[in-house]
Design a protein around this motif. Sequence first.
Motif, PDB file in Angstrom:
ATOM      1  N   SER A  57      38.484  52.873  34.943  1.00 42.29           N
ATOM      2  CA  SER A  57      38.075  52.478  36.414  1.00 42.29           C
ATOM      3  C   SER A  57      37.637  50.789  36.435  1.00 42.29           C
ATOM      4  N   PHE A  58      36.922  50.539  35.205  1.00 40.51           N
ATOM      5  CA  PHE A  58      36.467  49.150  35.054  1.00 40.51           C
ATOM      6  C   PHE A  58      37.622  47.848  35.288  1.00 40.51           C
ATOM      7  N   ASP A  59      38.553  48.312  34.187  1.00 44.60           N
ATOM      8  CA  ASP A  59      39.805  47.547  34.309  1.00 44.60           C
ATOM      9  C   ASP A  59      40.469  47.502  35.643  1.00 44.60           C
ATOM     10  N   PHE A  60      40.709  48.523  36.201  1.00 37.81           N
ATOM     11  CA  PHE A  60      41.165  48.477  37.751  1.00 37.81           C
ATOM     12  C   PHE A  60      40.540  47.670  38.552  1.00 37.81           C
ATOM     13  N   TRP A  61      39.129  48.219  38.993  1.00 37.92           N
ATOM     14  CA  TRP A  61      38.264  47.406  39.741  1.00 37.92           C
ATOM     15  C   TRP A  61      38.056  45.957  39.651  1.00 37.92           C
ATOM     16  N   THR A  62      37.755  45.815  38.255  1.00 37.46           N
ATOM     17  CA  THR A  62      37.737  44.349  37.942  1.00 37.46           C
ATOM     18  C   THR A  62      38.803  43.530  38.344  1.00 37.46           C
ATOM     19  N   TRP A  63      40.127  44.125  37.973  1.00 36.39           N
ATOM     20  CA  TRP A  63      41.437  43.479  38.292  1.00 36.39           C
ATOM     21  C   TRP A  63      41.394  43.209  39.683  1.00 36.39           C
ATOM     22  N   GLN A  64      41.350  44.246  40.648  1.00 41.26           N
ATOM     23  CA  GLN A  64      41.480  44.207  41.972  1.00 41.26           C
ATOM     24  C   GLN A  64      40.391  43.174  42.687  1.00 41.26           C
ATOM     25  N   LEU A  65      39.061  43.158  42.235  1.00 41.92           N
ATOM     26  CA  LEU A  65      38.242  42.092  42.785  1.00 41.92           C
ATOM     27  C   LEU A  65      38.699  40.573  42.433  1.00 41.92           C
ATOM     28  N   MET A  66      39.152  40.480  41.197  1.00 46.53           N
ATOM     29  CA  MET A  66      39.564  39.293  40.875  1.00 46.53           C
ATOM     30  C   MET A  66      40.815  38.758  41.804  1.00 46.53           C
ATOM     31  N   TYR A  67      41.720  39.816  41.719  1.00 47.40           N
ATOM     32  CA  TYR A  67      43.039  39.472  42.610  1.00 47.40           C
ATOM     33  C   TYR A  67      42.741  39.350  43.889  1.00 47.40           C
ATOM     34  N   ALA A  68      41.790  39.708  44.616  1.00 50.25           N
ATOM     35  CA  ALA A  68      41.408  39.565  46.075  1.00 50.25           C
ATOM     36  C   ALA A  68      40.671  38.221  46.176  1.00 50.25           C
ATOM     37  N   ALA A  69      39.786  38.228  45.374  1.00 52.94           N
ATOM     38  CA  ALA A  69      39.108  36.909  45.268  1.00 52.94           C
ATOM     39  C   ALA A  69      39.718  35.595  45.175  1.00 52.94           C
ATOM     40  N   GLN A  70      40.914  35.801  44.197  1.00 54.65           N
ATOM     41  CA  GLN A  70      41.839  34.559  44.250  1.00 54.65           C
ATOM     42  C   GLN A  70      42.661  34.283  45.506  1.00 54.65           C
ATOM     43  N   PHE A  71      43.250  35.577  46.021  1.00 52.38           N
ATOM     44  CA  PHE A  71      44.019  35.661  47.008  1.00 52.38           C
ATOM     45  C   PHE A  71      43.407  34.986  48.390  1.00 52.38           C
ATOM     46  N   LEU A  72      41.939  35.359  48.691  1.00 56.26           N
ATOM     47  CA  LEU A  72      41.439  34.832  49.835  1.00 56.26           C
ATOM     48  C   LEU A  72      41.136  33.454  49.437  1.00 56.26           C
ATOM     49  N   ALA A  73      40.835  32.708  48.232  1.00 53.35           N
ATOM     50  CA  ALA A  73      40.795  31.608  48.106  1.00 53.35           C
ATOM     51  C   ALA A  73      41.947  30.819  48.281  1.00 53.35           C
ATOM     52  N   LEU A  74      43.053  31.302  47.779  1.00 51.84           N
ATOM     53  CA  LEU A  74      44.367  30.658  48.155  1.00 51.84           C
ATOM     54  C   LEU A  74      44.564  30.703  49.689  1.00 51.84           C
ATOM     55  N   GLU A  75      44.147  31.548  50.292  1.00 56.83           N
ATOM     56  CA  GLU A  75      44.596  31.677  51.796  1.00 56.83           C
ATOM     57  C   GLU A  75      43.756  30.590  52.307  1.00 56.83           C
ATOM     58  N   PHE A  76      42.362  30.406  52.065  1.00 48.38           N
ATOM     59  CA  PHE A  76      41.569  29.497  52.740  1.00 48.38           C
ATOM     60  C   PHE A  76      42.132  28.187  52.334  1.00 48.38           C
ATOM     61  N   PHE A  77      42.534  27.747  51.165  1.00 45.59           N
ATOM     62  CA  PHE A  77      43.036  26.602  50.864  1.00 45.59           C
ATOM     63  C   PHE A  77      44.184  26.153  51.679  1.00 45.59           C
ATOM     64  N   PHE A  78      45.426  26.878  51.797  1.00 45.33           N
ATOM     65  CA  PHE A  78      46.502  26.755  52.539  1.00 45.33           C
ATOM     66  C   PHE A  78      46.549  26.742  53.952  1.00 45.33           C
ATOM     67  N   ARG A  79      45.759  27.741  54.465  1.00 45.96           N
ATOM     68  CA  ARG A  79      45.774  28.268  55.940  1.00 45.96           C
ATOM     69  C   ARG A  79      44.533  27.682  56.447  1.00 45.96           C
ATOM     70  N   ALA A  80      43.649  27.347  55.851  1.00 45.09           N
ATOM     71  CA  ALA A  80      42.343  26.646  56.687  1.00 45.09           C
ATOM     72  C   ALA A  80      42.123  25.209  56.360  1.00 45.09           C
ATOM     73  N   PHE A  81      41.933  24.809  55.158  1.00 42.51           N
ATOM     74  CA  PHE A  81      41.424  23.742  54.596  1.00 42.51           C
ATOM     75  C   PHE A  81      42.705  22.612  54.965  1.00 42.51           C
ATOM     76  N   LEU A  82      43.970  23.043  54.475  1.00 45.99           N
ATOM     77  CA  LEU A  82      45.188  21.862  54.547  1.00 45.99           C
ATOM     78  C   LEU A  82      45.380  21.756  56.295  1.00 45.99           C
ATOM     79  N   LEU A  83      45.674  22.884  56.838  1.00 38.50           N
ATOM     80  CA  LEU A  83      46.062  22.893  58.218  1.00 38.50           C
ATOM     81  C   LEU A  83      45.051  22.242  59.149  1.00 38.50           C
ATOM     82  N   GLN A  84      43.530  22.873  59.077  1.00 43.50           N
ATOM     83  CA  GLN A  84      42.537  22.321  60.004  1.00 43.50           C
ATOM     84  C   GLN A  84      42.328  20.848  59.418  1.00 43.50           C
ATOM     85  N   GLY A  85      42.454  20.279  58.161  1.00 42.45           N
ATOM     86  CA  GLY A  85      42.125  19.019  57.815  1.00 42.45           C
ATOM     87  C   GLY A  85      43.348  18.133  58.280  1.00 42.45           C
TER      88      GLY A  85
END
Length: 145
Positions: A117-145
């Motif tokens: 469970s530790f491996d699964f949830w740690t990986w899920q949280l890391m993957y979600a965090a990087q995905f949200l960061a990626l979405e912010f960069f390309f869909r918000a920061f660059l487009l709005q900027g």
Amino acid sequence: MLVTCCVVLTLQEYVGGRDVFADLWPNDRTDRYWQLKSFGWWTAWRVGGYLVLPALVILCMPGERLRDYYISLRGVLGKLWIYALMFGLILPAVIQASQHEGFYRTYPFYKWANRSSFDFWTWQLMYAAQFLALEFFFRAFLLQG
């Protein structure tokens, strides 16, 4: 904005990869979490580069506010039915794709995600965090900027 984009993408390519982690901390085969730590390195660079650094740039720009770059939970509950509908529509395709060998060779990126469970949830949280960061960069920061 363009300088920030260049800096961020260069850091991702030359510092933020798991290969750099492997060069800095070679796997001695006794650390059962080495692969997870390498994904932690990858995630930290994605979140730092795609979210933290651009957010700092926004905060330093006169007249700019983070909320103008689509960082808000306002209206999410009202659109929850759309997200549920889209999830329901795409789920059968994902289940079908998951039955193919090519899918197994690629996913999950972290091969030990089913170890505990530790491996699964740690990986899920890391993957979600990087995905949200990626979405912010390309869909918000660059487009709005």
